[in-house]
Design a protein around this motif. Structure first.
Motif: not given
Length: 319
Positions: A161-162, A226-227, A249-250, A254-255
């Protein structure tokens, strides 16, 4: 509201905004037979959620087609509230195809379009009969939705995770509004996902497959950014149901981290044999992420845009 048209040869098409128990039985008779014969669902998840007795929704119309009293075809049309767009799905009973039923059912859908002037029609699995029907009505291919799959045996990377982002699970009743807002931001470009309402979310939270333990939220300073919502199908297959990341956050990774976290849950905690997902072909960045995680194309759904005015004659190739 219900209207009835009676084409030649004992064929009838009824249009309604709500289904009775008998209507639902007839519609599901067609859809179940089509799904078994074609090896895939005949309508989308959203379409199946609207197949409920008396569950009328604004802009949604059901078209039931019978031939000499026998269930023959079903179509579902949804016109957006502002009339700017419309989508449709239809199926003909496999035993009654190639009799012109599909063409006449499509004509009935087009007759219901007002105020929209065109309708986007799904061809699930790229069904050749649906493609021929789209050609007959001068349909333009506007979307390619890929179903990708990966076996469970492939290694899943550790989620990274970031900095400043934490992972937790979704809390029904507490996170609903914040998630809907994030979903709208993450999918502002998406014709379906980004337009989800409280009713759309509630429908899915009430489904037997829903499991909050498989719905992951990435949180920064207490706010979801995010999810990854996972799903396990009745046949045991897992699904990357939807992954979304806030615009800010892109590009942070994270994705990819959320996808990995969901995959680990599906494979390690739920023990699924394989995982599927859907991604638009015109989203090459997402396709590359999934390919690096071991996903390959399994099948393709196609969407055709058909204008209100159809051809003067001819018979439908699928019906």
């Amino acid at each position: 509201m219900e209207t009835t048209t009676t084409p030649p040869s004992g064929e009838s098409i009824r249009v309604m905004s709500e289904l009775t128990a008998e209507d639902l039985f007839l519609a599901k008779s067609v859809l179940t037979a089509a799904s078994v014969d074609d090896g895939r669902e005949a309508v989308s998840e959203a379409g199946r959620l609207r197949l409920r007795v008396g569950a009328g929704r604004p802009g949604v119309r059901h078209l039931l087609q019978t031939l000499n009293g026998r269930p023959a075809g079903y179509a579902q049309l949804e016109v957006a509230g502002d009339g700017s767009s419309a989508t449709a799905e239809l199926a003909v009973h496999p035993e009654l195809r190639r009799r012109g039923l599909g063409g006449r059912l499509a004509e009935a859908v087009l007759a219901e379009l007002a105020p929209a002037k065109a309708v986007d029609c799904w061809a699930h699995g790229g069904h050749p009969g649906a493609a021929r029907l789209a050609e007959r009505f001068d349909g333009e291919l506007v979307r390619e939705l890929r179903q990708m799959r990966r076996p469970a045996g492939q290694e899943v990377p550790e989620p990274v995770l970031p900095e400043g982002v934490e992972l937790r699970t979704f809390r029904p009743g507490e996170d609903d509004r914040a998630w809907l807002a994030l979903n709208a931001l993450a999918f502002a470009h998406h014709p379906e996902q980004g337009a989800w309402t409280e009713a759309d979310l509630a429908d899915r939270l009430a489904e037997p497959w829903f499991d909050p333990a498989g719905f992951f939220l990435a949180v920064r300073d207490g706010e979801p950014v995010g999810f990854h919502w996972t799903k396990v199908h009745p046949d045991g297959l897992g699904e990357v149901y939807v992954v979304g990341v806030a615009p800010g956050e892109q590009g942070s990774g994270l994705g990819r981290a959320l996808t990995a976290a969901g995959l680990r849950h599906l494979i390690r905690d739920r023990g699924v044999p394989a995982v599927l997902l859907y991604v638009d072909a015109d989203n090459p960045a997402a396709v590359r992420v999934y390919e690096r995680l071991g996903f390959t194309v399994h099948e393709v759904d196609l969407m055709y845009r058909v204008q209100e005015a159809g051809p003067a004659g001819g018979s439908g190739p699928q019906g």
